[in-house]
Design an enzyme around this catalytic site. Sequence first.
Site, mmCIF file in Angstrom:
data_model
loop_
_atom_site.group_PDB
_atom_site.id
_atom_site.type_symbol
_atom_site.label_atom_id
_atom_site.label_comp_id
_atom_site.label_asym_id
_atom_site.label_seq_id
_atom_site.Cartn_x
_atom_site.Cartn_y
_atom_site.Cartn_z
ATOM 1 N N HIS A 281 40.838 43.277 44.389
ATOM 2 C CA HIS A 281 39.966 42.188 43.926
ATOM 3 C C HIS A 281 38.670 42.693 43.306
ATOM 4 C CE1 HIS A 281 38.025 38.160 43.957
ATOM 5 N NE2 HIS A 281 39.274 37.798 43.728
ATOM 6 N N GLU B 114 41.590 37.398 32.849
ATOM 7 C CA GLU B 114 42.231 37.897 34.061
ATOM 8 C C GLU B 114 43.494 37.111 34.382
ATOM 9 O OE1 GLU B 114 40.703 36.639 38.103
ATOM 10 O OE2 GLU B 114 38.865 36.493 36.916
ATOM 11 N N ARG C 88 45.067 41.821 40.415
ATOM 12 C CA ARG C 88 44.876 41.197 39.105
ATOM 13 C C ARG C 88 45.127 42.202 37.993
ATOM 14 N NH1 ARG C 88 44.188 37.876 42.445
ATOM 15 N NH2 ARG C 88 42.582 36.309 42.673
ATOM 16 N N ARG D 9 46.409 33.578 46.197
ATOM 17 C CA ARG D 9 46.667 34.397 45.012
ATOM 18 C C ARG D 9 46.631 35.883 45.338
ATOM 19 N NH1 ARG D 9 42.302 33.127 40.905
ATOM 20 N NH2 ARG D 9 43.468 34.508 39.540
#
Length: 164
Positions: free
Chosen positions: A151, A120, A135, A131
């Site tokens: 997420h 990831e 992703r 963050r």
Amino acid sequence: MSLLRSLSVLALLLGLALPLSACGDGGGATTSDQRPATTTAPAGGTGGGPGTAGDGATRSPVPRGAEGLDAIAVGDLPPEGQATLRLIAAGGPFPYRQDGVTFQNRERILPARGGGYYREYTVRTPGSPTRGARRIVVGRQPIERYYTADHYASFRLIVGPEHP
């Protein structure tokens, strides 16, 4: 023919071929989870307006991946996602120490694979002090790339060139 259009045609053909295999030829199994070959974003989404992907990106009809996941073209990723793909293709350097770690697939949304199969990478979220939730998850196969804006609650198969 563009890659996205080619994938759309392939997805459509696969969608038509699967039901035919259950018509008494004895050769194919189908699942009860037959889905149409293309889809559009649901009106509303999460956090976006009508016709958005929940992260502000407008979505047009896209093919579904083999896993039944919606697809997103590389060019339709947010600019930060495209930048992350370029970093992955170049082998880094990555902005976060967690980038490149094993993704465990605990949510079981992506196809089941052995341990260490997925990695990831963070997609920066402008204005976020952390963050953020975005992703890119990459499998061992170069074409196996997934984007999540929430997420890991959902994923979309990234289609198109290795990097923008």
